[in-house]
Design a protein around this motif. Structure first.
Motif, PDB file in Angstrom:
ATOM      1  N   UNK A  38       0.840  -1.199   0.000  1.00 17.56           N
ATOM      2  CA  UNK A  38       0.000   0.000   0.000  1.00 17.56           C
ATOM      3  C   UNK A  38       0.875   1.247   0.000  1.00 17.56           C
ATOM      4  N   UNK A  39       0.317   2.362  -0.463  1.00  9.29           N
ATOM      5  CA  UNK A  39       1.018   3.641  -0.463  1.00  9.29           C
ATOM      6  C   UNK A  39       0.695   4.364   0.840  1.00  9.29           C
ATOM      7  N   UNK A  40       1.682   4.497   1.710  1.00 10.01           N
ATOM      8  CA  UNK A  40       1.460   5.086   3.026  1.00 10.01           C
ATOM      9  C   UNK A  40       0.883   6.493   2.944  1.00 10.01           C
ATOM     10  N   UNK A  41       1.247   7.243   1.934  1.00  5.10           N
ATOM     11  CA  UNK A  41       0.813   8.634   1.822  1.00  5.10           C
ATOM     12  C   UNK A  41      -0.640   8.768   1.381  1.00  5.10           C
ATOM     13  N   UNK A  42      -1.177   7.747   0.723  1.00  5.56           N
ATOM     14  CA  UNK A  42      -2.515   7.905   0.149  1.00  5.56           C
ATOM     15  C   UNK A  42      -3.539   6.864   0.602  1.00  5.56           C
ATOM     16  N   UNK A  43      -3.110   5.767   1.232  1.00  7.10           N
ATOM     17  CA  UNK A  43      -4.059   4.715   1.594  1.00  7.10           C
ATOM     18  C   UNK A  43      -5.047   5.227   2.641  1.00  7.10           C
ATOM     19  N   UNK A  44      -6.324   4.917   2.443  1.00  5.95           N
ATOM     20  CA  UNK A  44      -7.377   5.360   3.355  1.00  5.95           C
ATOM     21  C   UNK A  44      -7.865   4.188   4.204  1.00  5.95           C
ATOM     22  N   UNK A  45      -8.607   4.503   5.259  1.00  6.03           N
ATOM     23  CA  UNK A  45      -8.996   3.479   6.215  1.00  6.03           C
ATOM     24  C   UNK A  45      -9.912   2.411   5.619  1.00  6.03           C
ATOM     25  N   UNK A  46     -10.688   2.753   4.599  1.00  4.13           N
ATOM     26  CA  UNK A  46     -11.529   1.723   3.986  1.00  4.13           C
ATOM     27  C   UNK A  46     -10.704   0.731   3.171  1.00  4.13           C
ATOM     28  N   UNK A  47      -9.426   1.062   2.924  1.00  2.00           N
ATOM     29  CA  UNK A  47      -8.529   0.162   2.197  1.00  2.00           C
ATOM     30  C   UNK A  47      -7.627  -0.634   3.140  1.00  2.00           C
ATOM     31  N   UNK A  48      -7.630  -0.260   4.410  1.00  6.24           N
ATOM     32  CA  UNK A  48      -6.790  -0.939   5.398  1.00  6.24           C
ATOM     33  C   UNK A  48      -7.498  -2.207   5.871  1.00  6.24           C
ATOM     34  N   UNK A  49      -6.793  -3.327   5.819  1.00  2.00           N
ATOM     35  CA  UNK A  49      -7.390  -4.615   6.170  1.00  2.00           C
ATOM     36  C   UNK A  49      -7.124  -4.984   7.629  1.00  2.00           C
ATOM     37  N   UNK A  50      -7.854  -5.986   8.103  1.00  2.00           N
ATOM     38  CA  UNK A  50      -7.636  -6.493   9.457  1.00  2.00           C
ATOM     39  C   UNK A  50      -6.215  -7.021   9.609  1.00  2.00           C
ATOM     40  N   UNK A  51      -5.686  -7.631   8.550  1.00  2.00           N
ATOM     41  CA  UNK A  51      -4.322  -8.159   8.600  1.00  2.00           C
ATOM     42  C   UNK A  51      -3.304  -7.037   8.769  1.00  2.00           C
ATOM     43  N   UNK A  52      -3.558  -5.899   8.138  1.00  3.56           N
ATOM     44  CA  UNK A  52      -2.659  -4.749   8.279  1.00  3.56           C
ATOM     45  C   UNK A  52      -2.672  -4.221   9.707  1.00  3.56           C
ATOM     46  N   UNK A  53      -3.861  -4.115  10.312  1.00  6.79           N
ATOM     47  CA  UNK A  53      -3.948  -3.617  11.680  1.00  6.79           C
ATOM     48  C   UNK A  53      -3.323  -4.599  12.665  1.00  6.79           C
ATOM     49  N   UNK A  54      -3.449  -5.895  12.374  1.00  8.59           N
ATOM     50  CA  UNK A  54      -2.841  -6.914  13.225  1.00  8.59           C
ATOM     51  C   UNK A  54      -1.320  -6.778  13.220  1.00  8.59           C
ATOM     52  N   UNK A  55      -0.749  -6.613  12.030  1.00 13.65           N
ATOM     53  CA  UNK A  55       0.700  -6.457  11.908  1.00 13.65           C
ATOM     54  C   UNK A  55       1.146  -5.160  12.578  1.00 13.65           C
ATOM     55  N   UNK A  56       0.367  -4.105  12.406  1.00 19.82           N
ATOM     56  CA  UNK A  56       0.659  -2.820  13.052  1.00 19.82           C
ATOM     57  C   UNK A  56       0.729  -2.979  14.569  1.00 19.82           C
ATOM     58  N   UNK A  57      -0.256  -3.669  15.138  1.00 19.75           N
ATOM     59  CA  UNK A  57      -0.302  -3.840  16.590  1.00 19.75           C
ATOM     60  C   UNK A  57       0.909  -4.617  17.097  1.00 19.75           C
ATOM     61  N   UNK A  58       1.317  -5.639  16.340  1.00 18.53           N
ATOM     62  CA  UNK A  58       2.489  -6.421  16.734  1.00 18.53           C
ATOM     63  C   UNK A  58       3.747  -5.554  16.724  1.00 18.53           C
ATOM     64  N   UNK A  59       3.877  -4.699  15.725  1.00 20.83           N
ATOM     65  CA  UNK A  59       5.034  -3.803  15.652  1.00 20.83           C
ATOM     66  C   UNK A  59       5.024  -2.796  16.797  1.00 20.83           C
ATOM     67  N   UNK A  60       3.841  -2.314  17.158  1.00 18.48           N
ATOM     68  CA  UNK A  60       3.729  -1.365  18.266  1.00 18.48           C
ATOM     69  C   UNK A  60       4.110  -2.038  19.587  1.00 18.48           C
ATOM     70  N   UNK A  61       3.708  -3.288  19.758  1.00 17.01           N
ATOM     71  CA  UNK A  61       4.097  -4.026  20.960  1.00 17.01           C
ATOM     72  C   UNK A  61       5.617  -4.129  21.058  1.00 17.01           C
ATOM     73  N   UNK A  62       6.261  -4.438  19.945  1.00 14.41           N
ATOM     74  CA  UNK A  62       7.724  -4.551  19.948  1.00 14.41           C
ATOM     75  C   UNK A  62       8.378  -3.205  20.247  1.00 14.41           C
ATOM     76  N   UNK A  63       7.805  -2.138  19.735  1.00 15.05           N
ATOM     77  CA  UNK A  63       8.383  -0.803  19.917  1.00 15.05           C
ATOM     78  C   UNK A  63       8.166  -0.274  21.335  1.00 15.05           C
TER      79      UNK A  63
END
Length: 203
Positions: A91-116
């Motif tokens: 996905x293009x970080x600068x233009x992707x909108x929330x209706x294009x963001x999938x559950x898998x993307x949010x899951x990966x995001x949460x895992x990265x936030x936990x590590x950080x």
């Protein structure tokens, strides 16, 4: 910041749990866009900002609509995480909108936030720094174990069992390892197993 956290612990915890659940941590959880969830986050932010001032706290997850840019719901300190999520899923970080963001993307995001944010924290509750928790009058991102986090998010008591099972699969010692010793994918696997083992509503 510590005083702000203590004063608004209930509001921030409520908002945090909504964020965790809507982040769809673990395969199979479909994140919700209900107005109720947006209102909880918005109310919590207003309460904190009322005394702290908007410039004193970084922007965190905010109420959003389908056409809201994904990058606009992330705190500035999570820009690198948002970019990594988009790279992985094409996905293009600068233009992707929330209706294009999938559950898998949010899951990966949460895992990265936990590590950080919690990377130096132990996996198991028994290894938490009880003195630090008592001194802070409760948990913070610097003291919460992965077990406690999972138990809170999924409202069950099986976090330890799930963590030990996944760690055993990959030859990781859960008694000595910290959260950053796990890959984002392994954290997602723990989240998925916790979701399946809990009484969390299933589709």
């Amino acid at each position: 910041m510590k005083q702000i956290w203590k004063k608004h612990r209930v509001s921030l915890t409520a908002a945090g749990l909504v964020v965790c659940l809507t982040a769809a941590f673990g395969a199979g959880i479909v994140y919700s866009r209900s107005q109720a969830e947006k209102d909880v986050v918005k109310a919590a932010e207003k309460e904190v900002q009322k005394d702290a001032g908007e410039d004193e706290l970084p922007r965190t997850n905010v109420p959003w609509e389908d056409d809201t840019l994904y990058k606009d719901i992330l705190s500035d300190s999570y820009r690198d995480i948002g970019s990594e999520v988009c790279r992985k899923f094409g996905a293009d970080y600068e233009t992707v909108t929330m209706n294009e963001v999938t559950a898998e993307m949010r899951s990966f995001e949460e895992a990265l936030i936990l590590r950080k944010d919690m990377g130096a924290n132990p996996l198991l509750e028994k290894n938490e720094d009880k003195n630090a928790i008592e001194k802070d009058n409760g948990y913070s991102s610097a003291t919460m174990s992965l077990e406690t986090y999972m138990n809170d998010v999924y409202a069950f008591g099986g976090g330890r069992t799930v963590i030990k099972e996944i760690c055993g699969k990959y030859g990781i010692d859960p008694d000595t390892a910290v959260i950053s010793a796990l890959t984002a994918e392994q954290l997602e696997e723990i989240g998925a197993s916790a979701y399946d083992a809990s009484d969390h509503p299933k589709d």
